[in-house]
Design a protein around this motif. Sequence first.
Motif, PDB file in Angstrom:
ATOM      1  N   GLU A   1      -8.365  10.854 -10.940  1.00 20.61           N
ATOM      2  CA  GLU A   1      -7.158  10.044 -10.813  1.00 20.61           C
ATOM      3  C   GLU A   1      -5.971  10.994 -10.790  1.00 20.61           C
ATOM      4  OE1 GLU A   1      -6.815   7.176 -13.868  1.00 20.61           O
ATOM      5  OE2 GLU A   1      -8.540   5.996 -13.232  1.00 20.61           O
TER       6      GLU A   1
ATOM      7  N   SER B   1       1.197   6.410  -6.924  1.00 21.06           N
ATOM      8  CA  SER B   1       0.041   7.213  -7.332  1.00 21.06           C
ATOM      9  C   SER B   1       0.337   8.704  -7.243  1.00 21.06           C
ATOM     10  CB  SER B   1      -1.168   6.852  -6.465  1.00 21.06           C
ATOM     11  OG  SER B   1      -1.524   5.496  -6.613  1.00 21.06           O
TER      12      SER B   1
ATOM     13  N   ARG C   1      -5.841   8.745  -7.060  1.00 24.79           N
ATOM     14  CA  ARG C   1      -6.322   8.896  -5.681  1.00 24.79           C
ATOM     15  C   ARG C   1      -5.426   8.039  -4.791  1.00 24.79           C
ATOM     16  NH1 ARG C   1     -12.937   8.607  -6.131  1.00 24.79           N
ATOM     17  NH2 ARG C   1     -13.212  10.405  -7.513  1.00 24.79           N
TER      18      ARG C   1
ATOM     19  N   ASP D   1     -11.968  18.625  -8.816  1.00 26.99           N
ATOM     20  CA  ASP D   1     -11.020  17.642  -8.275  1.00 26.99           C
ATOM     21  C   ASP D   1     -10.737  16.558  -9.310  1.00 26.99           C
ATOM     22  OD1 ASP D   1     -10.984  18.922  -5.782  1.00 26.99           O
ATOM     23  OD2 ASP D   1     -12.845  17.899  -5.197  1.00 26.99           O
TER      24      ASP D   1
ATOM     25  N   SER E   1       0.826  -1.208   0.000  1.00 25.97           N
ATOM     26  CA  SER E   1       0.000   0.000   0.000  1.00 25.97           C
ATOM     27  C   SER E   1       0.862   1.260   0.000  1.00 25.97           C
ATOM     28  CB  SER E   1      -0.937  -0.003   1.210  1.00 25.97           C
ATOM     29  OG  SER E   1      -0.196  -0.059   2.430  1.00 25.97           O
TER      30      SER E   1
ATOM     31  N   ALA F   1      -5.618   2.135   0.111  1.00 29.94           N
ATOM     32  CA  ALA F   1      -6.572   1.384   0.938  1.00 29.94           C
ATOM     33  C   ALA F   1      -7.070   0.133   0.221  1.00 29.94           C
ATOM     34  CB  ALA F   1      -7.748   2.286   1.316  1.00 29.94           C
ATOM     35  N   LEU F   2      -7.343   0.245  -1.078  1.00 28.92           N
ATOM     36  CA  LEU F   2      -7.796  -0.927  -1.843  1.00 28.92           C
ATOM     37  C   LEU F   2      -6.718  -2.004  -1.898  1.00 28.92           C
ATOM     38  CD1 LEU F   2      -9.695   0.771  -4.817  1.00 28.92           C
ATOM     39  CD2 LEU F   2     -10.670  -0.429  -2.863  1.00 28.92           C
TER      40      LEU F   2
ATOM     41  N   TYR G   1       0.795   4.010  -2.891  1.00 26.82           N
ATOM     42  CA  TYR G   1       0.557   5.416  -2.538  1.00 26.82           C
ATOM     43  C   TYR G   1       1.624   6.320  -3.157  1.00 26.82           C
ATOM     44  CZ  TYR G   1       0.053   9.628   0.286  1.00 26.82           C
ATOM     45  OH  TYR G   1      -0.091  10.919   0.698  1.00 26.82           O
TER      46      TYR G   1
ATOM     47  N   LEU H   1      -4.731   7.777  -1.558  1.00 23.67           N
ATOM     48  CA  LEU H   1      -5.270   7.142  -0.352  1.00 23.67           C
ATOM     49  C   LEU H   1      -6.242   6.015  -0.698  1.00 23.67           C
ATOM     50  CD1 LEU H   1      -5.844  10.208   1.999  1.00 23.67           C
ATOM     51  CD2 LEU H   1      -4.048   8.475   2.130  1.00 23.67           C
ATOM     52  N   ARG H   2      -7.114   6.265  -1.682  1.00 24.16           N
ATOM     53  CA  ARG H   2      -8.055   5.220  -2.073  1.00 24.16           C
ATOM     54  C   ARG H   2      -7.324   4.014  -2.646  1.00 24.16           C
ATOM     55  NH1 ARG H   2     -11.263   5.678  -7.559  1.00 24.16           N
ATOM     56  NH2 ARG H   2      -9.086   5.346  -8.131  1.00 24.16           N
ATOM     57  N   ASN H   3      -6.364   4.267  -3.540  1.00 25.44           N
ATOM     58  CA  ASN H   3      -5.625   3.153  -4.132  1.00 25.44           C
ATOM     59  C   ASN H   3      -4.855   2.370  -3.079  1.00 25.44           C
ATOM     60  OD1 ASN H   3      -6.573   4.070  -6.579  1.00 25.44           O
ATOM     61  ND2 ASN H   3      -4.688   5.149  -7.117  1.00 25.44           N
TER      62      ASN H   3
END
Length: 524
Positions: free
Chosen positions: A244, A40, A246, A241, A33, A252-253, A37, A248-250
């Motif tokens: 792409e 990304s 993201r 906004d 992760s 977390a996934l 992060y 934090l979202r990526n």
Amino acid sequence: MTSERPKDLDLSYLLGVLRRAALPVLLTALALSLLVYLYSRTRPAVYQATASIAALPNGGGNSVINTTLVTAPPLPPAVVARAMRSPEVVDRALTLLGQRVPDSAARRALEQQVRADLGQNDDQAVGLASDVNQDFVGVYEVSVRAATPPVAQAGANSFTQALLAWDRQRALGSVSLARQNLLQQRDDLTRRIAQAATPLDVRSLESLRGDVLQKLQQVEVLEQTVTGTLSALAGALLPVDPVEPRPLRNAALVFAATLFFGVLLAFALDQLRRRIRGPEDLRQFSVPVMATLPPLPARLTDPRALIREVGQGTFREQMDFVRVGLLATLVRPARTPLIVISSAQTGEGKSTVTAALASNLGLNGLRVLVVDADVYRRRQEQLWLSGGTGRPAPAPRPAGPGGSQLWSGVGERVDLAAPGNSRLDVDEVMNLIEHLRANYDVVLVDSPPVLRVADSLALAARMDGLLLVADAQVSRAQVERAVQEVGLLGVHLLGFVLNRFREPAGQGSYAYAPLQAERTGVLP
């Protein structure tokens, strides 16, 4: 004691697998992760703008179109999606895009991506979502992704306008067919008027031609206003906004996916490992399996609660089998038999089995001496001197050389001895046993695991027999190694006790409540 029926779900075993896999799975999930992060964060921003189109029912109520049967039919979503990727719509949309925004790297990148998507039949840059009913009436949403908000907004509006223009051309083609049909009717009526034989025929044909000319005028007016079945509903707003990346979202996934698949992999690898899963796996060593002990309700840390648990129900019944098996193996020994109880690795329950067996033998009339030779843990002292037996803890007294101690009456006909050394000294343990053994019918020695402490095998070699405790999920390779080491030193392996074995459904305790009520000794 064996059965081919499936066993109950062993939650303690599942929790054990999760506990062993928790640290590597968590570290892997955190590392992946974090990498996602950071990756990304380095990716360029992508903005998305969306415009809406309404799909209206056909048949606008115009009698001319309805009479000539050239009304434009409604479009299924698949047809609209195919039209959206057609060269006609794409070329017109890119032309409009060039008119709406000045030349820039973002615009050129969008144009290149649209061309690439057109060749690969993909929709990375331009997407179309539909929400229509069975009559093909509803809403379409045109979405465009670009590197800047203005280009994304202009792209969505351009593709919307291009699609509406295509739909108008489709409807206009139907009106053109109607116009050609009316022109043919007019010309035909003109020819027939010229060939009419009587004034009455001429007046009738001229009346019909007047109706056709009126309809033709209406069609010519309709050509200027036709819009098809699609109409603009809402233009695209300027996105604020990016969609792409993201980070934090990526992250977390990826973290959640790694945890999920990591746990699945842990269970899969655990199933692939060769483990002792039942008594049939121990019988391959040609040594009797004296008992299969059930798992305790939980990993009890309170010695008093543990003492109570092992003295009732199925656990006590299985300890009866161990007692009978040992007494049958040691028929009329010349001296007090010395039985060492050990395991291949730590945590397999050998100390609990030792205490339970000592109590069982004592309740059946034998004088038992328990020797706590596992000097690194002193588990027997924790069990017998905690007050869990219902007796006050006796005061120790010296027993033999080296600072050894003896506690008398820790249980029903059970005494406890412990060497004073902080490490396993085989000679000291043997001197302590020889000093006391004449006063007892059997001596049980709780020793460290045979694969962890080398002196455990040396101690077992000087005993009359070894009782090996194996956990129901221990590695078969470890048990094989322990048996080999025991055989090399000439240790008399009396048998196995399979611990934490969950019996198949329907094979529970056979004890009677009145009989249990009569057991008022050390282990109730």
